[in-house]
Scaffold this motif. Structure first.
Motif, PDB file in Angstrom:
ATOM      1  N   VAL A  59       0.849  -1.193   0.000  1.00  0.00           N
ATOM      2  CA  VAL A  59       0.000   0.000   0.000  1.00  0.00           C
ATOM      3  C   VAL A  59       0.886   1.245   0.000  1.00  0.00           C
ATOM      4  CG1 VAL A  59      -1.828   1.233   1.250  1.00  0.00           C
ATOM      5  CG2 VAL A  59      -1.716  -1.242   1.393  1.00  0.00           C
ATOM      6  N   ALA A  60       0.472   2.259  -0.744  1.00  0.00           N
ATOM      7  CA  ALA A  60       1.181   3.546  -0.718  1.00  0.00           C
ATOM      8  C   ALA A  60       1.119   4.114   0.701  1.00  0.00           C
ATOM      9  CB  ALA A  60       0.539   4.525  -1.690  1.00  0.00           C
ATOM     10  N   ASN A 114       0.484   6.560   3.827  1.00  0.00           N
ATOM     11  CA  ASN A 114      -0.638   7.443   4.127  1.00  0.00           C
ATOM     12  C   ASN A 114      -0.278   8.893   3.850  1.00  0.00           C
ATOM     13  OD1 ASN A 114      -2.076   5.203   4.842  1.00  0.00           O
ATOM     14  ND2 ASN A 114      -1.894   5.519   7.035  1.00  0.00           N
ATOM     15  N   SER A 120      -0.843   9.376   0.270  1.00  0.00           N
ATOM     16  CA  SER A 120      -2.281   9.365  -0.008  1.00  0.00           C
ATOM     17  C   SER A 120      -2.931  10.682   0.401  1.00  0.00           C
ATOM     18  CB  SER A 120      -2.948   8.197   0.725  1.00  0.00           C
ATOM     19  OG  SER A 120      -2.447   6.967   0.241  1.00  0.00           O
ATOM     20  N   LEU A 160      -8.370   4.781   4.975  1.00  0.00           N
ATOM     21  CA  LEU A 160      -8.788   4.293   3.664  1.00  0.00           C
ATOM     22  C   LEU A 160      -9.138   5.490   2.800  1.00  0.00           C
ATOM     23  CD1 LEU A 160     -12.155   4.412   3.220  1.00  0.00           C
ATOM     24  CD2 LEU A 160     -12.011   2.637   4.957  1.00  0.00           C
ATOM     25  N   TYR A 206      -9.097   2.603  -3.190  1.00  0.00           N
ATOM     26  CA  TYR A 206      -7.718   2.430  -3.638  1.00  0.00           C
ATOM     27  C   TYR A 206      -6.678   2.628  -2.554  1.00  0.00           C
ATOM     28  CZ  TYR A 206      -8.171   7.473  -4.637  1.00  0.00           C
ATOM     29  OH  TYR A 206      -8.411   8.820  -4.568  1.00  0.00           O
ATOM     30  N   ARG A 207      -7.097   2.845  -1.334  1.00  0.00           N
ATOM     31  CA  ARG A 207      -6.203   2.793  -0.177  1.00  0.00           C
ATOM     32  C   ARG A 207      -7.002   2.177   0.963  1.00  0.00           C
ATOM     33  NH1 ARG A 207      -3.732   4.746  -3.801  1.00  0.00           N
ATOM     34  NH2 ARG A 207      -2.097   6.300  -3.724  1.00  0.00           N
ATOM     35  N   TYR A 221      -5.443  -4.826  -5.268  1.00  0.00           N
ATOM     36  CA  TYR A 221      -4.459  -5.215  -4.262  1.00  0.00           C
ATOM     37  C   TYR A 221      -3.394  -6.079  -4.909  1.00  0.00           C
ATOM     38  CZ  TYR A 221      -7.634  -9.227  -4.187  1.00  0.00           C
ATOM     39  OH  TYR A 221      -8.433 -10.271  -4.551  1.00  0.00           O
TER      40      TYR A 221
END
Length: 158
Positions: free
Chosen positions: A37-38, A40, A43, A68, A82-83, A120
């Motif tokens: 995951v990128a 935070n 994001s 998220l 997407y997160r 994912y």
């Protein structure tokens, strides 16, 4: 603030604010999950420039336990998550499942979305199990090699 662990009934989504932004940025994944995951911080930066982004803090009681982000443009019947992450200290307590339920309810409540997609890394078995249990169906890999899964939302009034 209480130190007792929240149960999954205490899970809710909240907006990202100036007051919780640093807490969101400081959330961490387990070392073996970092590549899934990128960050935070990335994001949150992306959310400032993407008007369709809907960042949400995952709260367990009064604690920030996850983050998220999704998009659900008004002119599209598809929402895309997407997160999605739960801090490593709070994993394994059902918070991810509860947060996923919350975001799906929020998306369904928008009224214009018919299905939700999520991407994912194919080797992320925990994500695969979570999304499959929620009813997502894998559709195959995208151009970046990520698995795409889709969930058809129930139609209102049926």
């Amino acid at each position: 603030m209480t130190d007792r662990p929240a149960n999954t009934l205490d899970i809710r989504l909240a907006p990202v604010t100036k007051a919780n932004r640093a807490l969101v940025a400081s959330l961490e994944l387990a070392p073996d999950q970092v590549d899934f995951v990128a960050s935070n911080a990335e994001s949150l930066k992306e959310a400032r420039s993407d008007r369709d982004a809907r960042p949400r803090v995952v709260m367990a009681g009064d604690r920030v336990v996850g983050f998220l982000m999704y998009e659900a443009p008004d002119d599209d019947d598809e929402a895309r998550i997407y997160r999605f992450m739960i801090d490593r200290a709070w994993q394994g307590r059902g918070y991810g499942k509860a947060a996923l339920r919350q975001v799906l309810d929020e998306i369904a409540g928008l009224g214009h979305v018919g299905h939700v997609s999520i991407c994912y890394e194919p080797e992320n078995e925990a994500a695969r199990r979570l999304y499959r249990a929620a009813g997502f169906v894998e559709e195959g890999l995208d151009e970046d090699g990520e698995m795409i899964a889709d969930l058809v939302l129930p139609a209102d009034g049926r």
